[in-house]
Write an enzyme that holds these catalytic residues in place. Structure first.
Site, PDB file in Angstrom:
ATOM      1  N   GLU A  95     -12.136  -0.529  17.107  1.00  9.46           N
ATOM      2  CA  GLU A  95     -12.201  -1.664  16.398  1.00  9.46           C
ATOM      3  C   GLU A  95     -11.341  -2.925  16.525  1.00  9.46           C
ATOM      4  OE1 GLU A  95     -13.742   0.084  12.062  1.00  9.46           O
ATOM      5  OE2 GLU A  95     -11.775   0.719  12.675  1.00  9.46           O
ATOM      6  N   ASP A 151      -9.640   6.435   8.829  1.00  5.14           N
ATOM      7  CA  ASP A 151     -10.725   5.377   8.197  1.00  5.14           C
ATOM      8  C   ASP A 151     -10.734   4.076   9.445  1.00  5.14           C
ATOM      9  OD1 ASP A 151     -12.222   4.357   6.255  1.00  5.14           O
ATOM     10  OD2 ASP A 151     -10.727   2.912   5.792  1.00  5.14           O
ATOM     11  N   HIS A 166     -14.141   2.894   7.897  1.00  4.13           N
ATOM     12  CA  HIS A 166     -13.389   1.461   7.359  1.00  4.13           C
ATOM     13  C   HIS A 166     -13.694   1.434   5.861  1.00  4.13           C
ATOM     14  CE1 HIS A 166     -10.877  -1.907   9.310  1.00  4.13           C
ATOM     15  NE2 HIS A 166     -10.636  -1.734   8.190  1.00  4.13           N
ATOM     16  N   ILE A 196       0.894  -1.283   0.044  1.00  4.29           N
ATOM     17  CA  ILE A 196      -0.020  -0.203  -0.085  1.00  4.29           C
ATOM     18  C   ILE A 196       0.875   1.235   0.152  1.00  4.29           C
ATOM     19  CG2 ILE A 196      -1.661   1.225   1.143  1.00  4.29           C
ATOM     20  CD1 ILE A 196      -2.739  -1.463   2.265  1.00  4.29           C
ATOM     21  N   GLY A 215     -11.558   1.412   3.335  1.00  4.59           N
ATOM     22  CA  GLY A 215     -10.447   1.215   2.570  1.00  4.59           C
ATOM     23  C   GLY A 215     -10.654   0.220   1.397  1.00  4.59           C
ATOM     24  N   SER A 216     -11.159  -0.721   1.574  1.00  5.13           N
ATOM     25  CA  SER A 216     -11.502  -1.476   0.334  1.00  5.13           C
ATOM     26  C   SER A 216     -12.809  -1.644  -0.220  1.00  5.13           C
ATOM     27  CB  SER A 216     -11.372  -3.086   0.614  1.00  5.13           C
ATOM     28  OG  SER A 216     -12.230  -3.592   1.604  1.00  5.13           O
ATOM     29  N   ARG A 260      -4.661   0.836  11.399  1.00  5.61           N
ATOM     30  CA  ARG A 260      -5.430   0.341  12.362  1.00  5.61           C
ATOM     31  C   ARG A 260      -5.460   1.381  13.331  1.00  5.61           C
ATOM     32  NH1 ARG A 260      -7.163  -2.916   9.300  1.00  5.61           N
ATOM     33  NH2 ARG A 260      -6.797  -5.174   9.344  1.00  5.61           N
TER      34      ARG A 260
HETATM   35  O1  LIG Z   1      -8.618  -3.244   7.158  1.00  2.00           O
HETATM   36  C1  LIG Z   1      -9.014  -3.998   6.483  1.00  2.00           C
HETATM   37  C2  LIG Z   1      -8.075  -4.919   5.998  1.00  2.00           C
HETATM   38  O2  LIG Z   1      -7.149  -5.346   6.931  1.00  2.00           O
HETATM   39  O3  LIG Z   1      -8.672  -5.939   4.835  1.00  2.00           O
END
Ligand SMILES: O=CC(=O)O
Length: 339
Positions: A265, A260, A292, A155, A294-295, A236
């Protein structure tokens, strides 16, 4: 064979699973089963497909004695008790690369949103107070800014590649240096963490959550950052000390915080876990907070579900699944896990 999917997935994912097992998954809405329901439904499961809302701990593993594979539709397995899975002979798989691009895109979006004050501007227009151009909401651009990436993995490199077009300069820390041609192509200079913190206008930690990275951005690290610099966290929540971030924002030392992910969590982290997003973050104007995401790209999530289904298929077929982070190794006396 029974495979329990703890959360809503695209119908083609359950169809793919149905080619080799009996899948059970929430079918209505974009639902995630609460833990009690997962515990009840997974009792006879041979496979589990889990998401970032699940904690795969000793209790859950003990409740599923037939389990042979836990397939995470995520990259970071910090919510999975890997040692206990190894002990019970359960494969654990993750998806190391599918979310690289959407997460890198989100980083760029958050950096821009924070530095150009997009969320504040949006709220201003919605409040009905926008009466045409005024000399307000002046922020900072990315051109000429220094971005510091902590952790130059997949990333990190994808963020660096996307920043190239913005005219920002780039420094990074990582125990492993980039190969020279890649560092040159990305214009990325490897520095010590102290130099990165002191010299960056934007600090982006992109590290997994481990005992070593927990709260790596604490009060002391924030104190070493440039006054007015921003922090962007898609890794995280517990990689930063959220309380220290609130303090640094209040004292006007930190220019802004975009997140995010949130410490509440991280339910497998040791110690008392927070139960919510800190009110001090919610209330502060120089924060940008996303749930959250991200994806959270439709096609990417479908691909992730399909890849997880294939990992389950491989493990249940007795093959080594892609993305395995634990080789299953059954240890005497570990319970009834079949192998
Ligand atoms: O936070 C998301 C992941 O680790 O896929």
């Amino acid at each position: 064979m029974l495979v329990v999917v703890t959360h809503w997935v695209h119908p083609d994912v359950t169809a793919r699973l149905a080619e080799f097992c009996h899948p059970v998954a929430p079918s209505r809405g974009r639902e995630v089963w609460p833990r009690t329901e997962v515990l009840a439904r997974a009792r006879d499961a041979d496979g589990l497909v889990v998401c970032m809302a699940d904690r795969v701990d000793a209790e859950l593993l003990a409740a599923c004695p037939r389990l042979r594979v836990v397939s995470g539709v995520f990259k970071g397995a910090d919510l999975v008790d890997l040692a206990e899975c190894v002990r019970r002979g359960v494969w654990v798989t993750v998806l190391p690369d599918l979310l690289t691009v959407p997460t890198a895109e989100l980083v760029v979006g958050l950096v821009l949103a924070l530095r150009r004050r997009l969320v504040e501007g949006d709220a201003w227009v919605r409040s009905g107070r926008h009466a045409g151009w005024r000399p307000r909401f002046y922020g900072s651009g990315l051109a000429g800014a220094c971005v510091g990436i902590i952790g130059m993995g997949r990333i990190g490199r994808a963020v660096a590649a996307r920043l190239l077009g913005f005219g920002a300069s780039l420094v990074y820390t990582d125990p492993v240096a980039l190969p020279e041609p890649e560092a040159y192509r990305l214009g990325a200079r490897r520095v010590l963490l102290s130099e990165l913190l002191a010299g960056s206008d934007v600090v982006v930690p992109l590290v997994p959550l481990t005992a070593g990275t927990r709260r790596m951005i604490d009060a002391a690290a924030l104190g070493r950052m440039r006054r007015g610099a921003c922090l962007v966290n898609v890794a995280r929540g517990s990689v930063v000390d959220e309380g220290a971030v609130v303090e640094a924002l209040r004292e006007d030392r930190l220019g802004g915080y975009a997140a995010d992910v949130f410490a509440f969590e991280d339910t497998a982290a040791p110690g008392a876990a927070p139960v919510e997003v800190p009110p001090g973050l919610l209330a502060h104007p120089r924060t940008v907070l996303t749930p959250h995401l991200g994806s959270a790209v439709e096609d990417v999530r479908r691909e992730m579900g399909l890849a997880a289904a294939e990992q389950v298929r491989a493990a249940l077929d007795g093959r080594h699944p892609e993305g395995a982070v634990t080789p299953p190794r059954r240890v005497e006396g570990a319970g009834e896990a079949p192998r």
